[in-house]
Design an enzyme around this catalytic site. Structure first.
Site, short mmCIF file in Angstrom:
data_model
loop_
_atom_site.label_atom_id
_atom_site.label_comp_id
_atom_site.label_asym_id
_atom_site.label_seq_id
_atom_site.Cartn_x
_atom_site.Cartn_y
_atom_site.Cartn_z
N VAL A 100 -29.78 7.94 16.21
CA VAL A 100 -29.27 8.70 17.36
C VAL A 100 -28.44 9.91 16.89
CG1 VAL A 100 -27.73 8.54 19.38
CG2 VAL A 100 -29.21 6.62 18.77
N GLY A 101 -28.57 11.01 17.58
CA GLY A 101 -27.71 12.19 17.34
C GLY A 101 -27.87 12.78 15.95
N GLY A 105 -34.68 14.03 17.48
CA GLY A 105 -35.23 13.97 18.85
C GLY A 105 -35.19 12.58 19.45
N SER A 106 -34.14 11.82 19.14
CA SER A 106 -34.08 10.44 19.64
C SER A 106 -33.94 10.39 21.16
CB SER A 106 -32.98 9.68 18.92
OG SER A 106 -31.94 9.34 19.77
N SER A 107 -33.10 11.25 21.74
CA SER A 107 -32.93 11.19 23.21
C SER A 107 -34.22 11.61 23.91
CB SER A 107 -31.74 12.03 23.67
OG SER A 107 -31.96 13.38 23.38
N ALA A 108 -34.92 12.60 23.34
CA ALA A 108 -36.19 13.03 23.95
C ALA A 108 -37.20 11.89 23.91
CB ALA A 108 -36.74 14.25 23.22
N ASP A 150 -38.26 19.22 21.78
CA ASP A 150 -38.24 17.79 21.48
C ASP A 150 -39.09 17.00 22.47
OD1 ASP A 150 -36.39 18.71 19.71
OD2 ASP A 150 -34.84 17.24 20.18
C1 MEV Z 1 -32.05 21.97 17.37
O1 MEV Z 1 -32.77 20.75 17.18
C2 MEV Z 1 -32.92 23.14 17.07
C3 MEV Z 1 -32.29 24.49 17.39
O2 MEV Z 1 -33.26 25.48 17.03
C4 MEV Z 1 -31.93 24.62 18.84
C5 MEV Z 1 -33.13 24.67 19.75
O3 MEV Z 1 -34.24 25.00 19.35
O4 MEV Z 1 -32.90 24.41 20.94
C6 MEV Z 1 -31.05 24.72 16.57
#
Ligand code: MEV
Length: 313
Positions: A100-101, A105-108, A150
């Site tokens: 997580v976090g 992309g765990s929440s997605a 994500d």
């Molecule tokens: C975050 O996982 C990726 C970033 O490019 C932000 C985004 O694309 O929304 C930093």
């Protein structure tokens, strides 16, 4: 009981630059979030997980709660805790292999797997583009900001070019993910990069252009599975990510430890500042690289890129 799962994702190239409309290449990986839904006799929405069968407060699971709310409207259910027209409830059980976090992309993945599970449960038969759209909307409502990357990758799986969200020929590659276990806020990192860009527009604009070019050049090598050139481009991308201030001491340690152990290329994946890095490896080096990342203080696991998006199990 209905069980659906959806994958996590990595960025091969292009995070941060994609915020400024440059090309990025993201890819699903074969670690997944799994969500089961079943009807229960009590008129409630019960959530359990991950894995320990403890009832969880819906407020601690805002993604799932928001998805449930959307289906309540879609399936035309009363605005109370019941989740079927006969006044019964549902139990939602969440298991996830995705840390997580940490930028994977765990929440997605949890959101998309929940949408698919409720779609099957209520028989709403949503097409994939609607599942991806709803997933992005849920992330926006919960987080206040979210890119559609994500949720799109988690829905469709495989290799995806951003920002046009084009699914490309599949890239089959072994990856070691190294996790610093340090949380860093995506919002803060994106805002730090924006401030840097305001202070040094000529410099940072060129770096963003260069990152976008790496993605565009990289696609040609990704599509022919030329792992060593993809790795080389990942290393260049990592240098540029460092230059815009989204690296960290811990991330660099894991990046260099993986290269020393033979990784073809390694870089931050996601917003950086903490979270995860990825190392592209030849098969024979996977364990060595994973070991080296662990010795450098990170968690490490071996995975593969995956062409599988959301699915019913
Ligand atoms: C975050 O996982 C990726 C970033 O490019 C932000 C985004 O694309 O929304 C930093």
């Amino acid at each position: 009981m209905i069980t659906c799962s959806a994958p996590g994702k990595i960025f091969l190239f292009g995070e941060h630059a994609v915020v400024y409309g440059k090309t990025a290449i993201a890819c699903a990986i074969d670690i997944r979030a799994q969500v089961s839904v079943e009807e229960i006799l009590v008129p409630a929405v019960q959530m359990k997980g991950p894995g320990n069968n403890v009832d969880l407060n819906p407020r601690k699971h805002p993604y799932i709660y928001t998805v449930v709310d959307k289906f309540r409207k879609l399936a035309d259910l009363p605005d109370d805790n019941t989740s079927s027209k006969s006044g019964k409830g549902i139990a939602i059980d969440i298991h996830s292999e995705i840390p997580v976090g940490s930028g994977l992309g765990s929440s997605a993945a949890v959101t998309i797997a929940t949408i698919k599970a409720l779609d099957v449960f209520y028989g709403t038969d949503l097409p994939l583009d609607e599942i991806a759209r709803m997933g992005h909307q849920v992330e926006l409502e919960v987080q206040g900001m979210a890119s559609p990357t994500d949720t799109f990758v988690s829905t469709y799986g495989g290799l995806v070019r951003i920002p046009d969200r084009k699914k490309l020929d599949f890239f089959d590659a072994p990856i070691v993910v190294g996790n610093t276990r340090k949380f860093a806020s995506t919002r803060k990192l994106v805002s730090n990069v924006a401030s840097l860009k305001e202070r040094h527009p000529q410099v940072i604009n060129q770096i963003m252009d260069a990152i976008g070019t790496i993605s565009e050049v990289g696609v040609n090598f990704v599509c022919v599975n030329d792992l060593s050139t993809v790795g080389e481009l990942m290393n260049i991308n990592q240098g540029l990510l460092d230059s815009i201030g989204v690296g960290s001491y811990e991330l660099s340690e894991l990046v260099y430890a993986s290269r020393k152990a033979g990784a073809l290329g390694s870089k931050i994946t996601g917003a950086g500042g903490g979270g995860c890095m990825i190392a592209l490896c030849e098969h024979k080096n996977l364990s060595r690289v994973a070991h080296s990342i662990k010795r450098a203080g990170g968690d490490a696991f071996i995975c593969r890129t995956s062409n599988a998006g959301v699915r019913v199990e």
